[in-house]
Design a protein around this motif. Structure first.
Motif, PDB file in Angstrom:
ATOM      1  N   ASN A 156      18.412  36.858 -15.911  1.00 48.11           N
ATOM      2  CA  ASN A 156      18.862  38.241 -16.093  1.00 48.11           C
ATOM      3  C   ASN A 156      17.792  39.167 -15.508  1.00 48.11           C
ATOM      4  O   ASN A 156      16.639  39.146 -15.931  1.00 48.11           O
ATOM      5  N   THR A 157      18.186  40.005 -14.519  1.00 49.35           N
ATOM      6  CA  THR A 157      17.191  40.876 -13.869  1.00 49.35           C
ATOM      7  C   THR A 157      16.817  42.069 -14.736  1.00 49.35           C
ATOM      8  O   THR A 157      15.757  42.675 -14.533  1.00 49.35           O
ATOM      9  N   GLU A 158      17.670  42.440 -15.678  1.00 48.72           N
ATOM     10  CA  GLU A 158      17.314  43.561 -16.557  1.00 48.72           C
ATOM     11  C   GLU A 158      16.255  43.142 -17.579  1.00 48.72           C
ATOM     12  O   GLU A 158      15.455  43.963 -18.017  1.00 48.72           O
ATOM     13  N   LYS A 159      16.280  41.875 -17.943  1.00 48.64           N
ATOM     14  CA  LYS A 159      15.270  41.337 -18.852  1.00 48.64           C
ATOM     15  C   LYS A 159      14.611  40.168 -18.125  1.00 48.64           C
ATOM     16  O   LYS A 159      15.082  39.029 -18.209  1.00 48.64           O
ATOM     17  N   PRO A 160      13.550  40.436 -17.354  1.00 49.30           N
ATOM     18  CA  PRO A 160      12.944  39.407 -16.487  1.00 49.30           C
ATOM     19  C   PRO A 160      12.631  38.129 -17.253  1.00 49.30           C
ATOM     20  O   PRO A 160      12.193  38.160 -18.410  1.00 49.30           O
ATOM     21  N   ASN A 161      12.869  36.999 -16.570  1.00 47.41           N
ATOM     22  CA  ASN A 161      12.612  35.656 -17.089  1.00 47.41           C
ATOM     23  C   ASN A 161      13.522  35.272 -18.244  1.00 47.41           C
ATOM     24  O   ASN A 161      13.305  34.237 -18.887  1.00 47.41           O
ATOM     25  N   PRO A 188      14.594  31.501 -25.096  1.00 45.73           N
ATOM     26  CA  PRO A 188      15.471  31.517 -23.910  1.00 45.73           C
ATOM     27  C   PRO A 188      14.822  32.169 -22.691  1.00 45.73           C
ATOM     28  O   PRO A 188      15.538  32.650 -21.822  1.00 45.73           O
ATOM     29  N   THR A 189      13.517  32.237 -22.638  1.00 43.49           N
ATOM     30  CA  THR A 189      12.856  32.818 -21.468  1.00 43.49           C
ATOM     31  C   THR A 189      12.005  31.735 -20.795  1.00 43.49           C
ATOM     32  O   THR A 189      11.634  30.733 -21.407  1.00 43.49           O
ATOM     33  N   LEU A 190      11.719  31.967 -19.510  1.00 49.92           N
ATOM     34  CA  LEU A 190      10.871  31.030 -18.767  1.00 49.92           C
ATOM     35  C   LEU A 190       9.451  31.051 -19.341  1.00 49.92           C
ATOM     36  O   LEU A 190       8.873  32.118 -19.609  1.00 49.92           O
ATOM     37  N   THR A 191       8.930  29.888 -19.538  1.00 47.59           N
ATOM     38  CA  THR A 191       7.527  29.811 -19.965  1.00 47.59           C
ATOM     39  C   THR A 191       6.631  30.127 -18.775  1.00 47.59           C
ATOM     40  O   THR A 191       7.071  30.118 -17.618  1.00 47.59           O
ATOM     41  N   GLU A 192       5.364  30.419 -19.081  1.00 42.86           N
ATOM     42  CA  GLU A 192       4.411  30.718 -18.002  1.00 42.86           C
ATOM     43  C   GLU A 192       4.256  29.522 -17.082  1.00 42.86           C
ATOM     44  O   GLU A 192       4.157  29.663 -15.857  1.00 42.86           O
ATOM     45  N   THR A 203      25.476  41.637  -8.602  1.00 42.79           N
ATOM     46  CA  THR A 203      25.309  41.220  -9.999  1.00 42.79           C
ATOM     47  C   THR A 203      23.937  41.631 -10.501  1.00 42.79           C
ATOM     48  O   THR A 203      23.089  42.119  -9.757  1.00 42.79           O
ATOM     49  N   LEU A 204      23.722  41.421 -11.798  1.00 40.40           N
ATOM     50  CA  LEU A 204      22.419  41.612 -12.426  1.00 40.40           C
ATOM     51  C   LEU A 204      21.758  40.255 -12.657  1.00 40.40           C
ATOM     52  O   LEU A 204      21.121  40.011 -13.678  1.00 40.40           O
ATOM     53  N   TRP A 205      21.966  39.320 -11.697  1.00 36.33           N
ATOM     54  CA  TRP A 205      21.446  37.972 -11.819  1.00 36.33           C
ATOM     55  C   TRP A 205      20.407  37.701 -10.725  1.00 36.33           C
ATOM     56  O   TRP A 205      20.490  38.220  -9.619  1.00 36.33           O
ATOM     57  N   GLU A 206      19.470  36.810 -11.064  1.00 36.75           N
ATOM     58  CA  GLU A 206      18.502  36.301 -10.092  1.00 36.75           C
ATOM     59  C   GLU A 206      18.513  34.780 -10.193  1.00 36.75           C
ATOM     60  O   GLU A 206      18.398  34.210 -11.279  1.00 36.75           O
ATOM     61  N   LEU A 207      18.697  34.126  -9.057  1.00 36.43           N
ATOM     62  CA  LEU A 207      18.743  32.674  -9.016  1.00 36.43           C
ATOM     63  C   LEU A 207      17.363  32.155  -8.605  1.00 36.43           C
ATOM     64  O   LEU A 207      16.814  32.603  -7.591  1.00 36.43           O
ATOM     65  N   VAL A 208      16.790  31.229  -9.398  1.00 32.91           N
ATOM     66  CA  VAL A 208      15.477  30.686  -9.101  1.00 32.91           C
ATOM     67  C   VAL A 208      15.564  29.174  -8.999  1.00 32.91           C
ATOM     68  O   VAL A 208      16.409  28.538  -9.636  1.00 32.91           O
TER      69      VAL A 208
END
Length: 881
Positions: A195-200, A218-222, A237-242
């Motif tokens: 979600n790009t509005e709430k990074p990671n 539910p967020t990416l760890t460091e 969209t408000l999505w980022e694909l990693v």
């Protein structure tokens, strides 16, 4: 000297080992960096292609939603007009399910974002509602995923183009996105949608969404963020694909390379020690060093073979993945030569891998523009540039296969292969077959603009072309003609033989019109039995000749069904138009008026529009009255008046009666008599509304006013009301629910209305009389067979038409007519009421004849009903002047 030589040898060995260590360190760093760059390039291409696939999927859903909203515009408009229409709701549910079998919910909102209907019974979440409001206000149209634990989903919304900007959207579960991530998965790599509005913030992985996975955090760890190889925002969209590499992707390789370098260094170190020993100790030691070097060489060869085997396994995995993809995939080198293509690409191009490899891309991809048919040139001998990729991406193209005959409609997605130092090493082309989707879109487009029964264009498309012709008339100073055709006696065929016969008749007449019309003329079916023909660049005289030819052909046409022959006619309105017309509605209104004039003139004729035509002026006047009547009803400018009906025969009931009259207050306050607006109301079906208004207000007045002893209140009813079943039901309900005694009500119906609808009028009168009301036959004597029909109507009073009453003192014929009507009425047990009693002489003669009641200015003039009050007793009743 020996000591010096030994020290020098050791120095050389140490220097050599340092150089070897630096060299090995450089090789290790270079291999680690090359491995990381390789993985990052693969990840970047994978992320870009997957993001494009997600964007394409959303685009296809949105395009299909646009097509759906246009094609189902009538059904959507029905929901907009009446959101509670359950039948329309059910039909919309079925249509949405047929278009979007993978959707789980949908809704329809107005242009402000207010929900009109949804299939969740109003259980639309707050976040969904907020997104709908933002989309309706034009603040955001970016797609996002709504974190609903029950239905984790995303929505695709469009604004309809034909229903005042309604918002229509469909919700889809995240399974579609999970499948795309799963298909694009590569070994030791993980694709995650953020979600790009709430990074990671993790939205979706190939294993499921974050609610299904029940992630504690539910967020990416460091640590995961440090392993991101590539990232790409998904357009729209408000999505980022990693792309996140597994720890083993780099750590294992680094450990392996370092380990190999360490072993090599150790081997060389030991070998060097042996070499030093051999140098210092002699030939024996040198031989041992040689054997050690040979062993080190063998070890290196084993390591190289192992690495080669791993690379071969990865290549086989990539080839298997390409073969399983449903789209065609073609790769080229920097010179534009095909280096690989999967089975789908071979089927689409008609080229086998054996013949396609080492050919130029332009040789196996024979592309042309879908609209113009012009060839699409691909550069020979080189890879595609960024500009060429932009022109090709997601553009519908025609692909001709190797046989030169078979064609498919395709879309291309192109990505650049980056080599060393980001140098362009070639292209990857994804060829997507959209033939069936394009054909379906074309069929839907045709159905949206054509009449399914006749194949002619429909009203919407015809009005669009008429608008274009009107604009051409302004730019080219050209003259065009519009014909408006209305079939005569078509209802006879429909009612006699059924709609199947009527449909066949319309198809045969369509063929006749197409044969008579010029090749350039536009023929359309506007609905029912109405047709229109647009004759561009056609003089009026030629159009009239063509209209007469059509009229004669239709008149001479004989339609036979079940051995029953039928003859029909056609009324044609002809409207020439040029640059002086600025409004499409103006032209259509003129055509309708001209056709109306043709029908009024006796049907089966041609009428050419003229602004000075009296019939058309009358038509326009009546049409303007319709608007004025509706506004007056909405604004409460209709008022009730009343006029006294006085007993004049000695043995008549002594109580007087009242007739309710209707007046319309104009915007300037002047009162309009009914003769000005009643004809228009009758012609355009507004009399039922006026009758309901009169009855409702009269009953309210009677409830607040004591009864007139034995007198009655008389209310006029139109022919439209007595033949409308719905009006009868409403009237019965009002009479039963009001506190008014039904015997105090007298309903007047005209003789003309009852004779033209005798059976329905008879049923209407009998049902209302069963409640206790009485009936009078108004304007009696105007019909040619008045007495013949009288015995079939159970009425209580005859109101003698004023045309016979006003001149009885001077015209013996009128006197005889009035006397005869009165005698017949008495024999049949009816009483009589004379209208237009304007002076004392007329009143005296009516009394002499034996007429029961009189009405006119000699008795009382009309006055507002609100000015007439009844006291509690008949002795205090205020008499009308």
């Amino acid at each position: 000297m020996k000591l010096t030589s030994k020290n020098l040898t050791i120095t050389y060995v140490v220097f050599f080992m340092l150089l070897l260590a630096l060299l090995l360190a450089g090789i290790v760093i270079q291999r680690i960096e090359a491995n990381r760059a390789h993985h990052m390039d693969l990840a970047a291409n994978s992320v870009k292609m997957t993001a494009n696939e997600i964007s394409r999927m959303i685009g296809e859903k949105r395009r299909l939603l646009h097509i759906f909203s246009n094609y189902e515009s009538e059904l959507i408009n029905a929901i907009n007009t009446n959101p509670g229409d359950e039948e329309a709701q059910e039909r919309l549910n079925q249509r949405v399910l047929s278009y979007f079998p993978d959707g789980f919910a949908f809704a329809l909102a107005d242009s402000d974002g207010f929900l009109l209907y949804d299939d969740l019974s109003g259980a639309v979440g707050e976040l969904c509602q907020l997104k709908i409001n933002e989309f309706a206000a034009g603040k955001s149209n970016l797609i996002q995923i709504h974190p609903n634990p029950d239905q984790y989903h995303f929505e695709i919304m469009v604004t309809t183009s034909r229903q005042d900007g309604l918002v229509f959207f469909v919700s889809f579960q995240t399974t579609l996105l999970q499948n795309l991530l799963r298909i694009s998965h590569r070994h030791q790599h993980q694709l995650i949608l953020l979600n790009t509005e709430k990074p990671n913030l993790i939205e979706i992985t190939e294993e499921g969404n974050r609610y299904e996975l029940q992630l504690e955090n539910p967020t990416l760890t460091e640590e995961m963020a440090q392993r991101i190889l590539a990232r790409q925002n998904v357009p729209g969209t408000l999505w980022e694909l990693v792309d996140i590499g597994a720890p083993a992707t780099f750590n294992g390789f680094e450990k392996e390379v370092i380990s190999q370098a360490g072993w090599v260094f150790l081997v060389f170190f030991i070998s060097s020690m042996f070499m030093v020993g051999l140098i210092l100790r002699g030939k024996t030691h040198r031989l041992r060093a040689e054997h050690a070097l040979l062993a080190a060489k063998d070890q290196l060869e084993i390591e190289v073979a192992s690495q080669t085997q791993q690379l071969r396994a990865r290549k086989e995995l990539a080839e298997t993945t390409l073969a399983s993809i449903s789209e065609g995939v073609i790769t080229t080198n920097a010179q534009g030569v095909v280096t690989a293509l999967n089975h789908t690409a071979q089927a689409l191009t008609g080229w086998g891998a054996k013949h396609a490899l080492d050919c130029l891309l332009a040789d196996i991809l024979n592309l042309s523009d879908e609209t113009t048919g012009a060839p699409v040139d691909l550069p020979l001998g080189q890879c595609l540039t960024a500009d060429e990729i932009t022109k090709l991406d997601n553009r519908p193209l025609i692909l001709t296969q190797s046989d030169g005959k078979t064609t498919r409609i395709v879309q291309l997605s192109v990505a650049v292969i980056n080599g060393e130092r980001n140098k362009n090493a070639g292209n990857v082309l994804v060829v997507r077959d959209i033939t069936e989707a394009q054909h379906m879109a074309q069929r839907i487009s045709w159905q949206a603009t054509h009449d399914a029964l006749t194949g002619l264009i429909n009203r919407l498309e015809f009005e669009r072309r008429l608008q274009t012709a009107m604009e051409l008339a302004h730019t080219d100073d050209a003259e065009h003609v519009l014909m408006y055709l209305d079939l005569d006696q078509f209802k006879v065929v429909n009612d006699t033989c059924g709609h199947i016969a009527g449909d066949e008749l319309l198809r045969q007449l369509t063929q006749m019109l197409l044969e008579i019309a010029r090749r350039t003329d536009v023929v359309a079916r506007l609905g029912g039995d109405e047709f229109a023909i647009l004759l561009e660049y056609c003089p009026q005289q030629q159009a009239v000749v063509l209209a007469e030819e059509i009229r004669l052909s239709v008149r001479n046409f004989r339609f036979t069904w079940d051995n029953k022959p039928f003859t029909i006619g056609v009324s044609i309105g002809v409207v020439p138009f040029n640059a002086r017309y600025h409004d499409l509605t103006q032209i259509l209104s003129a055509a309708d008026s001209a056709c109306y004039a043709a029908k009024e003139g006796g049907r089966n004729r041609v009428h050419v529009y003229s602004e000075e035509d009296e019939i058309i002026e009358q038509r326009y006047g009546e049409m303007q009255w319709v608007s004025r009547i509706r506004h007056a009803l909405d604004e409460g400018r209709f008022l009730l008046y009343c006029q006294k009906i006085q007993p004049i025969r000695s043995n008549s009931n002594s109580s007087f009666h009242l007739e309710i009259l209707l007046r319309m207050e104009q915007e300037d306050g002047q009162m309009m008599l009914p003769g000005a607006f009643i004809p228009a109301a009758e012609r355009y079906g507004l009399m039922i509304d006026l009758d309901r208004f009169v009855i409702s207000d009269t009953l309210q007045w009677m409830e607040s006013c004591p009864p007139l002893d034995d007198g009655f209140v008389s209310i006029n009813l139109s022919a439209q009301s007595i033949t409308d079943p719905g009006f009868l039901e409403v009237l019965e309900s009002q009479l039963e629910s009001s506190g008014v005694d039904p015997c105090r009500l007298l309903f007047e119906v005209t003789e003309t209305a009852t004779i033209s609808n005798l059976s329905k009028a008879q049923q209407f009168i009998e049902r209302i009389k069963s409640l206790g009301c009485r009936f009078a036959l108004d304007d009696f004597g105007t019909g040619m067979s008045s007495f013949a029909y009288l015995k079939h109507l159970p009425v209580d009073y005859l109101k003698i038409d004023g045309e016979f009453v006003r001149d009885i003192a001077s015209d013996p014929v009128d006197f005889a007519m009035v006397k005869a009507i009165n005698e017949v009425a008495q024999i049949m047990g009816m009483d009589t009421i004379a209208e237009y009693v304007e002076d004392g002489i007329t009143l005296a003669m009516l009394k002499e004849i034996g007429i029961g009641y009189g009405q006119g200015y000699a008795i009382a003039k009309p006055e507002p009903l609100s000015n007439f009050y009844c006291a509690l007793s008949s002795g205090n009743t205020r008499a009308l002047p």
